[in-house]
Design an enzyme around this catalytic site. Structure first.
Site, PDB file in Angstrom:
ATOM      1  N   GLU A  44      71.418 -18.754  27.298  1.00 25.67           N
ATOM      2  CA  GLU A  44      70.273 -18.047  27.896  1.00 25.67           C
ATOM      3  C   GLU A  44      70.753 -16.901  28.774  1.00 25.67           C
ATOM      4  OE1 GLU A  44      67.124 -17.867  26.665  1.00 25.67           O
ATOM      5  OE2 GLU A  44      67.176 -20.046  26.818  1.00 25.67           O
ATOM      6  N   GLU A 170      60.200  -2.744  21.417  1.00 24.95           N
ATOM      7  CA  GLU A 170      59.908  -3.496  22.651  1.00 24.95           C
ATOM      8  C   GLU A 170      60.473  -2.759  23.874  1.00 24.95           C
ATOM      9  OE1 GLU A 170      59.668  -7.600  22.144  1.00 24.95           O
ATOM     10  OE2 GLU A 170      59.749  -8.084  24.262  1.00 24.95           O
ATOM     11  N   ASP A 182      65.796 -12.309  19.884  1.00 22.31           N
ATOM     12  CA  ASP A 182      64.482 -12.733  19.406  1.00 22.31           C
ATOM     13  C   ASP A 182      64.167 -12.114  18.046  1.00 22.31           C
ATOM     14  OD1 ASP A 182      64.534 -13.743  21.919  1.00 22.31           O
ATOM     15  OD2 ASP A 182      62.856 -12.569  22.709  1.00 22.31           O
TER      16      ASP A 182
HETATM   17  P1  ADP Z   1      56.922 -14.291  24.444  1.00 20.42           P
HETATM   18  O1  ADP Z   1      57.567 -13.298  23.528  1.00 20.42           O
HETATM   19  O2  ADP Z   1      57.889 -15.270  24.978  1.00 20.42           O
HETATM   20  O3  ADP Z   1      55.741 -14.982  23.828  1.00 20.42           O
HETATM   21  P2  ADP Z   1      56.270 -11.901  25.869  1.00 20.42           P
HETATM   22  O4  ADP Z   1      55.716 -11.642  27.211  1.00 20.42           O
HETATM   23  O5  ADP Z   1      57.529 -11.224  25.483  1.00 20.42           O
HETATM   24  O6  ADP Z   1      56.394 -13.490  25.701  1.00 20.42           O
HETATM   25  O7  ADP Z   1      55.193 -11.511  24.780  1.00 20.42           O
HETATM   26  C1  ADP Z   1      53.848 -11.938  24.899  1.00 20.42           C
HETATM   27  C2  ADP Z   1      52.926 -10.774  24.624  1.00 20.42           C
HETATM   28  O8  ADP Z   1      53.041 -10.369  23.236  1.00 20.42           O
HETATM   29  C3  ADP Z   1      51.463 -11.108  24.791  1.00 20.42           C
HETATM   30  O9  ADP Z   1      51.071 -10.997  26.139  1.00 20.42           O
HETATM   31  C4  ADP Z   1      50.803 -10.076  23.910  1.00 20.42           C
HETATM   32  O10 ADP Z   1      50.728  -8.818  24.553  1.00 20.42           O
HETATM   33  C5  ADP Z   1      51.789  -9.915  22.767  1.00 20.42           C
HETATM   34  N1  ADP Z   1      51.429 -10.711  21.580  1.00 20.42           N
HETATM   35  C6  ADP Z   1      52.255 -11.473  20.861  1.00 20.42           C
HETATM   36  N2  ADP Z   1      51.611 -12.015  19.808  1.00 20.42           N
HETATM   37  C7  ADP Z   1      50.340 -11.592  19.863  1.00 20.42           C
HETATM   38  C8  ADP Z   1      49.177 -11.811  19.066  1.00 20.42           C
HETATM   39  N3  ADP Z   1      49.200 -12.579  17.981  1.00 20.42           N
HETATM   40  N4  ADP Z   1      48.042 -11.203  19.468  1.00 20.42           N
HETATM   41  C9  ADP Z   1      47.993 -10.410  20.544  1.00 20.42           C
HETATM   42  N5  ADP Z   1      49.045 -10.167  21.332  1.00 20.42           N
HETATM   43  C10 ADP Z   1      50.216 -10.745  21.004  1.00 20.42           C
HETATM   44 MG    MG Z   2      58.963 -11.784  24.109  1.00 25.41          MG
END
Ligand code: ADP
Ligand code: MG
Length: 394
Positions: A44, A170, A182
Site C-alpha cells: 500500500e 485521473e 488501479d
Molecule cells: P475509489 O476509486 O476507491 O472507488 P475514488 O474516490 O478514487 O474512490 O473514486 C470514486 C469516484 O469515482 C466517485 O465519487 C465518482 O465520482 C466516480 N465514479 C466511479 N464509478 C462511478 C459510477 N459508476 N458512476 C458515477 N461515478 C462513478
Molecule cells: Mg480511485
C-alpha cells in the site's frame, strides 16, 4: 486484444443497463463494456514510490452500455450515483470540474490525443463496486470507458497504453496524482491470479491464488474521512522530499541505512520505513501465496496494517477496529490475516479467511464492528477475476 466473455453476473448487469438505456435514450445500446475494480492484497502506497504491489482484479465491475449519437456531445447517465452529465467534444481541456464525467472526459481526451476520431455517444453506466471505498471504482470507470471507446472508434490501444491513458485521465481531469496500480489491475486482471507488479518498470508476474479453501473478505467500514484526498497528496510529496534528501530516484531504493540518514526528520523516517518494509513484505507475500502459506501471508497483512497505522499514518479508528476484531478471532477462528486496503482514512479492510467459516465470520465481524463503532459494515467476498472486456450485446 479486447476479450469477450459472458457470465451470469454480466447477463444481469447488461439486462439492467439495456432497460435503463431504452428508458432514457430510446432504442438499443450498441456496445457493452465492463472493467473490474481491484483489491490490493498487500503493497500500500508503494506504487507511486516505484515499489511493489500485489493486486487482483475483482469479480465486481463498472459496466457501460452506449450508442453513437452522431453529435459532438457525450451524455452519460450513472445508475450508481443517479446523475446524468453531458459534455462537448470541444471541451477537453484538462481541468477538473468535480463531476463524475471528468473521468470519462479524461479518457476521451486521451484517445483524441492519440489522433483517434471520437464522435458523440449516449451511455448508461452502472457499477457494483462501492464508490469511494478503496476498491477502485474510479479506475474501473476509466478503463470501461477506454474499452468502450476502442469498440466505438474501432481503434485498439495496447493494454499498457490503455492503463497509462486512464491514469493520466485521473491525474489531469480529476486532479488525483495516483500510481498505475488501479488501472493496471483493471486492464490486466486474470481469473485466480494476483499480479506482483513492479511499479518501476511496470513488469508483472502473475501469482496463482486458486486455493478454494481460502477467500478474501472485503469489509467496508462505510466511513470515509475528509482527509483521504488531501493526505494522499501530502504523503506523496513527503516521499518525494525524503527521496531527494536521500539522493535516491525514489523511495523504492531506500534501504535500512536510509533510516539513519541525518537529514531526515522523525516523520520522514517513519514514511521511509513504511515504504522500505512494505516493499519487502509485498515480495515475500507473493512467494508465500504461491506456496499457499496462508498463515505467513496473514502475518504479513497484519504487519502491513501496523505499518500503515503507525508509520504511514493513513488508517483510522474504524479500520483499526476491523483489523483488531479479525486479530482477536485469529487463525483458530478462521482468519489468517487482515489489513486496510486502498488509500486509507476509511473505505475497506480485507481479511484472508477460511471459506468453510465464512458465514459465521461475516456475522461475527459485523456484530463486533457494530458494537464498537455503532456503524453498519458491508461484507462480501471477492475472487481474482478477468480484466476489462467487451460483453456481447445479446
Ligand atoms: P475509489 O476509486 O476507491 O472507488 P475514488 O474516490 O478514487 O474512490 O473514486 C470514486 C469516484 O469515482 C466517485 O465519487 C465518482 O465520482 C466516480 N465514479 C466511479 N464509478 C462511478 C459510477 N459508476 N458512476 C458515477 N461515478 C462513478
Ligand atoms: Mg480511485
Amino acid at each position: 486484444m479486447v476479450r469477450a466473455l459472458t457470465t451470469s453476473a454480466q447477463v444481469t448487469a447488461t439486462d439492467l443497463l439495456r432497460d435503463a438505456f431504452r428508458e432514457r435514450f430510446d432504442g438499443q445500446p450498441q456496445v457493452f463494456a465492463r472493467a473490474p475494480g481491484r483489491v490490493n492484497l498487500i503493497g500500500e502506497h508503494t506504487d507511486y514510490n516505484q515499489g511493489f504491489v500485489l493486486p487482483m482484479a475483482i469479480d465486481r465491475a463498472c459496466t457501460i452500455a452506449a450508442r453513437s449519437n452522431e453529435s459532438n456531445h457525450i451524455t452519460i447517465r450513472s445508475l450508481a450515483s443517479d446523475e446524468e452529465q453531458t459534455f462537448s467534444l470541444c471541451d477537453l481541456k484538462p481541468e477538473p470540474k468535480g463531476l463524475f464525467s471528468d473521468y470519462v472526459r479524461g479518457v476521451v481526451a486521451g484517445f483524441c490525443e492519440r489522433g483517434v476520431s471520437v464522435t458523440g455517444f449516449d451511455a448508461v453506466v452502472d457499477s457494483d463496486i462501492p464508490l469511494g471505498s478503496g476498491l477502485s471504482s474510479s479506475a474501473a470507470l476509466e478503463v470501461a470507458t477506454a474499452t468502450l471507446l476502442e469498440e466505438l472508434t474501432e481503434h485498439r490501444v495496447s493494454p499498457m497504453d490503455k492503463a497509462l491513458l486512464c491514469q493520466k485521465a485521473e491525474h489531469q481531469f480529476v486532479g488525483v496524482p495516483c500510481g498505475l496500480m488501479d488501472q493496471y489491475a483493471s486492464v490486466f486482471g486474470r481469473t485466480d491470479q494476483l499480479m506482483l507488479l513492479d511499479c518501476r518498470d511496470n513488469e508483472c508476474r502473475y501469482v496463482s491464488m486458486a486455493d478454494p479453501s481460502v477467500a478474501l473478505l472485503v469489509i467496508n467500514s462505510n466511513v470515509r474521512h475528509q482527509l483521504a484526498e488531501s493526505e494522499y497528496a501530502v504523503r506523496k510529496s513527503q516521499c518525494e522530499s525524503a527521496s531527494s534528501k536521500l539522493g535516491l530516484q525514489s523511495l523504492r531504493d531506500a534501504g535500512l541505512e536510509s533510516l539513519n540518514h541525518p537529514d531526515l526528520d522523525d516523520l520522514e523516517v517513519k514514511r521511509v520505513r513504511h515504504i522500505f518494509t512494505e516493499n519487502q513484505r509485498t515480495q515475500s507475500a507473493a512467494g508465500e501465496t504461491e506456496h499457499q502459506a496462508w498463515g505467513t501471508v496473514g502475518e504479513l497483512m497484519y504487519a502491513s496494517h501496523a505499518s500503515l497505522r503507525d508509520d504511514y499514518q493513513v488508517s483510522c479508528a474504524e479500520l483499526d477496529a476491523i483489523v483488531e476484531i479479525c486479530q482477536c478471532i485469529g487463525t483458530d477462528g478462521g482468519i489468517h490475516g487482515a489489513r486496510m486496503t486502498g488509500g486509507g482514512f476509511g473505505g475497506c479492510a480485507i481479511a484472508l479467511v477460511e471459506v468453510a467459516r465464512l458465514k459465521e465470520l461475516c456475522r461475527r465481524i459485523a456484530a463486533e464492528y457494530r458494537i464498537r463503532t455503532e456503524i453498519e459494515s458491508s461484507l462480501f467476498c471477492v475472487r481474482p477475476g478477468t480484466g476489462a472486456e467487451i460483453i456481447p450485446a445479446s
